[in-house]
Design an enzyme around this catalytic site. Structure first.
Site, short mmCIF file in Angstrom:
data_model
loop_
_atom_site.label_atom_id
_atom_site.label_comp_id
_atom_site.label_asym_id
_atom_site.label_seq_id
_atom_site.Cartn_x
_atom_site.Cartn_y
_atom_site.Cartn_z
N GLN A 1 0.80 -1.22 0.00
CA GLN A 1 0.00 0.00 0.00
C GLN A 1 0.83 1.27 0.00
OE1 GLN A 1 -3.59 0.05 -0.05
NE2 GLN A 1 -3.06 -2.01 -0.70
N LYS B 1 12.53 0.47 16.27
CA LYS B 1 11.13 0.09 16.12
C LYS B 1 10.97 -1.40 16.45
CE LYS B 1 8.89 1.54 12.50
NZ LYS B 1 7.84 2.32 13.17
N ASP B 2 9.80 -1.75 16.95
CA ASP B 2 9.44 -3.16 17.20
C ASP B 2 10.36 -3.85 18.19
OD1 ASP B 2 7.37 -2.80 15.33
OD2 ASP B 2 8.67 -3.38 13.68
N ASN C 1 15.91 -3.03 8.04
CA ASN C 1 15.13 -4.24 8.32
C ASN C 1 16.10 -5.36 8.67
OD1 ASN C 1 12.42 -5.57 8.10
ND2 ASN C 1 13.52 -6.84 6.62
#
Length: 202
Positions: A69, A133-134, A100
């Protein structure tokens, strides 16, 4: 070593969990010199999710629209690195770098395999401080046995490596800051799973 991929070639990125395909999608090659593989994920690309039981459960994206998206992203991965760096844009404006953490890429005849390892790092393009993040999700997966001790230690080692690169200014990914996809590129056709039963989000 598997062959090098040609600029403009559409290849397949697979995440392999429990020896099976967890998520699969096509990307388009920007460059490949045998060390750095740069591949572009188009907005609107169809994502295909593996069926059956996985130790981490169904892929978290499978509950949503099965298409990418966000704006397109350039995924940069180097041989042997336990991370990739994704250039992110919004409405055509460069936003920053999304690191990542993942298993080192393994080349295949049709693309490459890896596995996301939960932890991420955001490096804003304006030079403001990076942020993790995460982290909670990563630590919970480790606590619950989703990672082995060796796997978790490997992710932390890769995180320290990236922090050291940022601290030293040796951010190799910056060479790609001004890259843009060729205007003639279009969203690739979906790709099917090679192995077990395919499943796509509704």
């Amino acid at each position: 070593m598997s062959r090098l991929f040609n600029p403009g070639e559409v290849i397949v990125r697979r995440e392999i969990l429990d020896g099976r395909e967890w998520i699969v999608y096509p990307v388009q090659v920007a460059a490949d010199d045998g060390v750095t593989l740069a591949a572009y994920l188009h907005r609107g690309t169809r994502l295909t999710f593996g069926g059956g039981d996985f130790r981490w459960g169904v892929h978290p994206w499978a509950a949503f629209d099965p298409h990418w998206q966000s704006d397109g992203v350039l995924q940069l991965q180097r041989a042997g690195d336990a991370y990739s760096v994704w250039a992110r844009w919004s409405d055509g404006e460069f936003e920053g770098w999304y690191v990542n953490f993942q298993e080192p890429l393994r080349r295949t005849g049709r693309g490459f395999d890896t596995l996301d390892q939960e932890l991420d790092l955001w490096i804003p393009g304006d030079g403001s401080p990076y942020r993790w993040k995460d982290v909670d999700e990563f630590e919970e997966r480790e606590r619950s046995g989703g990672f082995t001790a060796q796997e978790a230690a490997g992710v932390r080692a890769a995180a320290r490596e990236v922090e050291a690169l940022i601290a030293s200014g040796d951010c190799w990914w910056e060479a790609w800051r001004d890259w843009t996809p060729p205007v003639e590129w279009t969203v690739p056709a979906p790709v099917a799973l090679e192995g077990a039963e395919a499943g796509t989000a509704a």
